[in-house]
Design a protein around this motif. Sequence first.
Motif, mmCIF file in Angstrom:
data_model
loop_
_atom_site.group_PDB
_atom_site.id
_atom_site.type_symbol
_atom_site.label_atom_id
_atom_site.label_comp_id
_atom_site.label_asym_id
_atom_site.label_seq_id
_atom_site.Cartn_x
_atom_site.Cartn_y
_atom_site.Cartn_z
ATOM 1 N N THR A 15 15.865 -1.530 26.890
ATOM 2 C CA THR A 15 16.245 -1.967 25.544
ATOM 3 C C THR A 15 15.073 -1.848 24.584
ATOM 4 O O THR A 15 15.217 -1.367 23.447
ATOM 5 N N LEU A 16 13.888 -2.264 25.031
ATOM 6 C CA LEU A 16 12.707 -2.177 24.168
ATOM 7 C C LEU A 16 12.321 -0.720 23.923
ATOM 8 O O LEU A 16 11.814 -0.385 22.845
ATOM 9 N N THR A 17 12.547 0.138 24.912
ATOM 10 C CA THR A 17 12.294 1.570 24.713
ATOM 11 C C THR A 17 13.201 2.117 23.612
ATOM 12 O O THR A 17 12.755 2.904 22.767
ATOM 13 N N ALA A 18 14.453 1.683 23.602
ATOM 14 C CA ALA A 18 15.367 2.108 22.542
ATOM 15 C C ALA A 18 14.906 1.584 21.186
ATOM 16 O O ALA A 18 15.019 2.283 20.170
ATOM 17 N N ASP A 19 14.362 0.364 21.151
ATOM 18 C CA ASP A 19 13.819 -0.178 19.896
ATOM 19 C C ASP A 19 12.681 0.700 19.382
ATOM 20 O O ASP A 19 12.603 1.014 18.191
ATOM 21 N N ALA A 20 11.766 1.070 20.295
ATOM 22 C CA ALA A 20 10.624 1.894 19.900
ATOM 23 C C ALA A 20 11.071 3.268 19.423
ATOM 24 O O ALA A 20 10.603 3.769 18.387
ATOM 25 N N ALA A 21 11.976 3.887 20.164
ATOM 26 C CA ALA A 21 12.482 5.199 19.759
ATOM 27 C C ALA A 21 13.191 5.109 18.411
ATOM 28 O O ALA A 21 13.059 6.002 17.565
ATOM 29 N N GLY A 22 13.923 4.017 18.206
ATOM 30 C CA GLY A 22 14.624 3.835 16.938
ATOM 31 C C GLY A 22 13.676 3.707 15.767
ATOM 32 O O GLY A 22 13.928 4.260 14.683
ATOM 33 N N LEU A 23 12.569 2.975 15.957
ATOM 34 C CA LEU A 23 11.598 2.821 14.870
ATOM 35 C C LEU A 23 10.930 4.152 14.547
ATOM 36 O O LEU A 23 10.768 4.509 13.371
ATOM 37 N N ILE A 24 10.544 4.912 15.587
ATOM 38 C CA ILE A 24 9.924 6.218 15.356
ATOM 39 C C ILE A 24 10.885 7.130 14.582
ATOM 40 O O ILE A 24 10.484 7.837 13.654
ATOM 41 N N GLY A 25 12.154 7.081 14.961
ATOM 42 C CA GLY A 25 13.145 7.892 14.257
ATOM 43 C C GLY A 25 13.377 7.433 12.832
ATOM 44 O O GLY A 25 13.445 8.256 11.916
ATOM 45 N N LEU A 26 13.477 6.135 12.629
ATOM 46 C CA LEU A 26 13.731 5.603 11.291
ATOM 47 C C LEU A 26 12.601 5.939 10.324
ATOM 48 O O LEU A 26 12.839 6.274 9.163
ATOM 49 N N LEU A 27 11.353 5.855 10.821
ATOM 50 C CA LEU A 27 10.196 6.145 9.967
ATOM 51 C C LEU A 27 9.912 7.644 9.860
ATOM 52 O O LEU A 27 9.036 8.044 9.084
ATOM 53 N N ALA A 28 10.631 8.451 10.653
ATOM 54 C CA ALA A 28 10.483 9.915 10.627
ATOM 55 C C ALA A 28 9.028 10.330 10.847
ATOM 56 O O ALA A 28 8.462 11.096 10.063
ATOM 57 N N ILE A 29 8.425 9.821 11.931
ATOM 58 C CA ILE A 29 7.001 10.056 12.176
ATOM 59 C C ILE A 29 6.724 10.862 13.439
ATOM 60 O O ILE A 29 5.564 11.124 13.758
ATOM 61 N N ALA A 30 7.766 11.273 14.157
ATOM 62 C CA ALA A 30 7.564 12.024 15.397
ATOM 63 C C ALA A 30 7.017 13.419 15.102
ATOM 64 O O ALA A 30 7.322 14.002 14.065
ATOM 65 N N PRO A 31 6.182 13.945 16.030
ATOM 66 C CA PRO A 31 5.702 13.319 17.260
ATOM 67 C C PRO A 31 4.477 12.441 16.997
ATOM 68 O O PRO A 31 3.675 12.740 16.117
#
Length: 274
Positions: A76-92
Amino acid sequence: MPTALIDGVPIAYSDTGIPPGNPDAQTLVFGHGLLFGGWMFEPQIQVLRHQYRCITLDWRGQGETPATTGDYDMDTLTADAAGLIGLLAIAPVHWVGLSMGGFIGQRLAARHPELLRSLILLDTSAGQEDPAKVGEYKRLAMALRLVGFRAIQSQVEPHMFGSVFRAGPLSGPIIRDWSARLRRHDRAAISKAVLAVADRKSVEHELSAIAHPTLVVVGADDRATPPLRARQIADRIPDARLHIVEDCGHTSTLEQPAAVTAVLEEFLAAVAAR
């Protein structure tokens, strides 16, 4: 501290922004350890923010992220982290995770490789919790919920901080700050976080798929996730580098801040030079 709504859950994060004069700066995301918050990386961020955009996030019920009724497990926390990276559009991004943050970082690297540029794991483990410690951690979680952190601080401290650090002159203010922050937290939320760590599943079988440049760092005196655990991670991730910090326990970013910052700078420079 701003919050991002990830699948309906408010996740607190900090963001230094793009360094002035460096519009192409890469991004570091820091995931903290159990019983801490993103603040545990302040010594590193004060140095690295001049070259990188630095972002921290606080796990559910810790730091500035409020308690939630949903799960606190590592997936669940991994999904939170992935979601934040996606929302902020900062990948990679370069992921820097200590202990609990390292549990998440390994899952991100193995399952969402497109989100990461490199992986830095501090004082963490790929396996499930040591069976000899599970009972103790669950008793501490129950005590946290019933009587609060102050009553069990003396039992928790040796797991979080090394003996050399605790005996030294710089430990007092840091430990008092850590304790004061924890005492302000929701007891049930912190208890749930401890139980999630105690019950976590192994990801050792996923490590060979990680292809990112990887640095594994551990305090020589880390009791919570000893150096053997770090070596096991480094042995399973192709071309991973292992670094041991002397006179250091589990909370390396605060116990040996200059040494940890230096090894991060060296590793990140090497990644950039590839």
